[in-house]
Scaffold this motif. Structure first.
Motif, PDB file in Angstrom:
ATOM      1  N   GLY A 128      -3.275  -7.256  -4.334  1.00 26.48           N
ATOM      2  CA  GLY A 128      -1.941  -7.526  -4.844  1.00 26.48           C
ATOM      3  C   GLY A 128      -2.037  -8.340  -6.121  1.00 26.48           C
ATOM      4  N   ASP A 129      -1.293  -7.952  -7.132  1.00 27.80           N
ATOM      5  CA  ASP A 129      -1.418  -8.660  -8.412  1.00 27.80           C
ATOM      6  C   ASP A 129      -0.854 -10.075  -8.362  1.00 27.80           C
ATOM      7  OD1 ASP A 129       1.307  -8.080  -8.394  1.00 27.80           O
ATOM      8  OD2 ASP A 129       1.343  -7.174 -10.389  1.00 27.80           O
ATOM      9  N   ARG A 130      -0.165 -10.417  -7.250  1.00 29.24           N
ATOM     10  CA  ARG A 130       0.354 -11.772  -7.082  1.00 29.24           C
ATOM     11  C   ARG A 130      -0.304 -12.490  -5.905  1.00 29.24           C
ATOM     12  NH1 ARG A 130       6.847 -10.328  -7.806  1.00 29.24           N
ATOM     13  NH2 ARG A 130       6.672  -9.434  -9.895  1.00 29.24           N
ATOM     14  N   ASP A 131      -1.459 -12.018  -5.497  1.00 35.84           N
ATOM     15  CA  ASP A 131      -2.184 -12.610  -4.376  1.00 35.84           C
ATOM     16  C   ASP A 131      -2.643 -14.016  -4.751  1.00 35.84           C
ATOM     17  OD1 ASP A 131      -3.906 -13.313  -2.313  1.00 35.84           O
ATOM     18  OD2 ASP A 131      -4.791 -11.317  -2.153  1.00 35.84           O
ATOM     19  N   GLU A 171       4.149   1.665   0.571  1.00 39.73           N
ATOM     20  CA  GLU A 171       4.135   2.983  -0.072  1.00 39.73           C
ATOM     21  C   GLU A 171       3.070   3.060  -1.146  1.00 39.73           C
ATOM     22  OE1 GLU A 171       8.010   4.078  -1.401  1.00 39.73           O
ATOM     23  OE2 GLU A 171       8.865   4.097   0.616  1.00 39.73           O
ATOM     24  N   ALA A 172       2.933   2.007  -1.941  1.00 41.31           N
ATOM     25  CA  ALA A 172       1.900   1.990  -2.975  1.00 41.31           C
ATOM     26  C   ALA A 172       0.509   2.002  -2.353  1.00 41.31           C
ATOM     27  CB  ALA A 172       2.076   0.762  -3.868  1.00 41.31           C
ATOM     28  N   VAL A 173       0.316   1.218  -1.290  1.00 45.68           N
ATOM     29  CA  VAL A 173      -0.978   1.194  -0.601  1.00 45.68           C
ATOM     30  C   VAL A 173      -1.277   2.555   0.015  1.00 45.68           C
ATOM     31  CG1 VAL A 173      -2.218   0.241   1.383  1.00 45.68           C
ATOM     32  CG2 VAL A 173      -0.998  -1.285  -0.180  1.00 45.68           C
ATOM     33  N   ASN A 174      -0.289   3.144   0.670  1.00 44.35           N
ATOM     34  CA  ASN A 174      -0.501   4.445   1.301  1.00 44.35           C
ATOM     35  C   ASN A 174      -0.888   5.511   0.296  1.00 44.35           C
ATOM     36  OD1 ASN A 174       0.178   3.199   3.655  1.00 44.35           O
ATOM     37  ND2 ASN A 174       2.059   4.357   4.023  1.00 44.35           N
ATOM     38  N   ALA A 175      -0.264   5.493  -0.869  1.00 46.03           N
ATOM     39  CA  ALA A 175      -0.599   6.474  -1.901  1.00 46.03           C
ATOM     40  C   ALA A 175      -2.048   6.322  -2.358  1.00 46.03           C
ATOM     41  CB  ALA A 175       0.354   6.333  -3.093  1.00 46.03           C
ATOM     42  N   LEU A 176      -2.481   5.079  -2.537  1.00 43.56           N
ATOM     43  CA  LEU A 176      -3.868   4.823  -2.941  1.00 43.56           C
ATOM     44  C   LEU A 176      -4.847   5.287  -1.870  1.00 43.56           C
ATOM     45  CD1 LEU A 176      -3.874   1.258  -4.540  1.00 43.56           C
ATOM     46  CD2 LEU A 176      -4.669   3.362  -5.629  1.00 43.56           C
ATOM     47  N   LEU A 177      -4.568   4.919  -0.620  1.00 49.50           N
ATOM     48  CA  LEU A 177      -5.479   5.269   0.468  1.00 49.50           C
ATOM     49  C   LEU A 177      -5.515   6.785   0.690  1.00 49.50           C
ATOM     50  CD1 LEU A 177      -4.799   2.492   3.146  1.00 49.50           C
ATOM     51  CD2 LEU A 177      -6.648   2.622   1.463  1.00 49.50           C
ATOM     52  N   LEU A 219      -0.765  -9.854   1.654  1.00 46.65           N
ATOM     53  CA  LEU A 219      -0.668  -8.849   2.718  1.00 46.65           C
ATOM     54  C   LEU A 219      -0.078  -7.552   2.159  1.00 46.65           C
ATOM     55  CD1 LEU A 219       0.446 -11.003   5.788  1.00 46.65           C
ATOM     56  CD2 LEU A 219      -1.861 -10.462   4.980  1.00 46.65           C
ATOM     57  N   SER A 220      -0.819  -6.925   1.289  1.00 45.75           N
ATOM     58  CA  SER A 220      -0.309  -5.780   0.521  1.00 45.75           C
ATOM     59  C   SER A 220       0.081  -4.600   1.396  1.00 45.75           C
ATOM     60  CB  SER A 220      -1.346  -5.339  -0.516  1.00 45.75           C
ATOM     61  OG  SER A 220      -2.599  -5.088   0.083  1.00 45.75           O
ATOM     62  N   THR A 221      -0.568  -4.419   2.529  1.00 56.04           N
ATOM     63  CA  THR A 221      -0.251  -3.278   3.397  1.00 56.04           C
ATOM     64  C   THR A 221       1.168  -3.348   3.940  1.00 56.04           C
ATOM     65  OG1 THR A 221      -1.235  -4.473   5.258  1.00 56.04           O
ATOM     66  CG2 THR A 221      -2.632  -2.848   4.110  1.00 56.04           C
ATOM     67  N   LEU A 222       1.676  -4.572   4.102  1.00 54.36           N
ATOM     68  CA  LEU A 222       3.039  -4.763   4.594  1.00 54.36           C
ATOM     69  C   LEU A 222       4.034  -4.983   3.463  1.00 54.36           C
ATOM     70  CD1 LEU A 222       2.417  -7.124   7.658  1.00 54.36           C
ATOM     71  CD2 LEU A 222       2.936  -4.679   7.706  1.00 54.36           C
ATOM     72  N   LEU A 228      -0.568  -5.158  11.069  1.00 52.43           N
ATOM     73  CA  LEU A 228      -0.873  -5.277   9.631  1.00 52.43           C
ATOM     74  C   LEU A 228      -1.003  -3.909   8.984  1.00 52.43           C
ATOM     75  CD1 LEU A 228      -1.669  -7.174   7.231  1.00 52.43           C
ATOM     76  CD2 LEU A 228      -4.043  -6.852   7.970  1.00 52.43           C
ATOM     77  N   PHE A 229      -1.499  -2.947   9.748  1.00 51.55           N
ATOM     78  CA  PHE A 229      -1.724  -1.590   9.243  1.00 51.55           C
ATOM     79  C   PHE A 229      -0.735  -0.594   9.844  1.00 51.55           C
ATOM     80  CE2 PHE A 229      -5.940  -3.685   9.049  1.00 51.55           C
ATOM     81  CZ  PHE A 229      -6.127  -3.644   7.675  1.00 51.55           C
ATOM     82  N   GLY A 230       0.387  -1.106  10.374  1.00 51.11           N
ATOM     83  CA  GLY A 230       1.383  -0.226  10.965  1.00 51.11           C
ATOM     84  C   GLY A 230       1.858   0.874  10.031  1.00 51.11           C
ATOM     85  N   PRO A 231       2.213   0.563   8.787  1.00 43.92           N
ATOM     86  CA  PRO A 231       2.677   1.614   7.872  1.00 43.92           C
ATOM     87  C   PRO A 231       1.601   2.639   7.549  1.00 43.92           C
ATOM     88  CG  PRO A 231       3.362  -0.559   7.087  1.00 43.92           C
ATOM     89  CD  PRO A 231       2.386  -0.779   8.196  1.00 43.92           C
ATOM     90  N   GLN A 232       0.350   2.201   7.518  1.00 40.05           N
ATOM     91  CA  GLN A 232      -0.738   3.129   7.206  1.00 40.05           C
ATOM     92  C   GLN A 232      -1.034   4.035   8.407  1.00 40.05           C
ATOM     93  OE1 GLN A 232      -0.974  -0.406   6.343  1.00 40.05           O
ATOM     94  NE2 GLN A 232       0.028   0.449   4.530  1.00 40.05           N
TER      95      GLN A 232
END
Length: 231
Positions: free
Chosen positions: A180-183, A219-225, A212-215, A17-21
């Motif tokens: 996510g705005d569509r969650d 890129e948007a999640v990573n920028a925020l974090l 599941l915003s992290t997946l 779930l957090f692979g990209p992060q």
């Protein structure tokens, strides 16, 4: 190096779930993914994660991971340097939610997790991503890796969780609330409620993302974090 980061996944989710992060941040901070598959009940999950975690850490929880993170923040506030709550809620289960969980548990015990995921996928990701074969395969693989027994334990822990809303005002560490705005599973208004209840909390919406915003929008999640955690 920045503070260690403890990631807490959601229901039927693994470290993937957090692979990209983790891929983005592991050269800048120790990245630890908590395991909440073997414990019975929320208290046992929280105790296990705290026992294994560094003395001080930033905490990131998504969905069920957010329920766990809120309990951790109450139990050991002095250990959290920063808190990120993603696609989650501070509310307890509603009766209809509990009934749905009971139905999915019965289905899993009878027929395995594949039909459970058929029900959950439209809630887990935005409908525009249901045709994304790679994303769907990752989510189904996480469920398979979790297994039926752990799924049952997780669902029972979720059903038994407390109402965290009365304790939101006690959280003092810097907090970022992301949704996510569509969650569809934990809609944006639930994140707005959390952010309003935590002193000084920041709220951020991820455009074009479901639960599941992290997946879905890494890129948007990573920028925020990266900005919030100082990475």
């Amino acid at each position: 190096m920045s503070d260690p980061i403890v990631f807490v996944p959601g229901l039927l989710c693994t470290a993937a779930l957090f692979g990209p992060q983790r891929a983005a941040f592991e050269d800048r901070a120790q990245c630890i993914v908590a395991d909440h598959t073997r414990q019975d009940g929320m208290k046992a999950i929280v105790d296990s994660i705290l026992d294994a975690a560094p003395e001080r850490f930033a905490l990131v929880g998504l969905s069920m991971g957010g329920y766990v993170a809120l309990e951790m923040a109450e139990q050991a506030p002095e250990r959290m340097t920063k808190l990120v709550l993603m696609d989650t809620t501070a509310r307890p289960d509603r009766p209809e939610q509990t009934a749905f969980r009971e139905a999915t548990m019965a289905l899993a015990l009878a027929d395995g997790l594949a039909p459970v995921m058929d029900r959950l996928l439209p809630l887990f990701v935005d409908e525009s991503r249901l045709g994304d074969a790679a994303l769907v395969a990752t989510i189904r693989q996480m469920a398979d890796d979790t297994g039926v027994d752990a799924f049952i334990r997780q669902q029972r822990a979720i059903i038994g969780r407390k109402d965290a809303r009365p304790d939101l005002g006690d959280i003092r560490c810097p907090t970022l609330v992301v949704c996510g705005d569509r969650d569809r599973l934990t809609p944006p208004e639930l994140s707005e409620e959390i952010a309003a209840g935590i002193p000084g909390a920041r709220l951020a919406m991820i455009e074009g993302s479901g639960h599941l915003s992290t997946l879905e929008q890494p890129e948007a999640v990573n920028a925020l974090l990266a900005e919030f955690l100082g990475l």
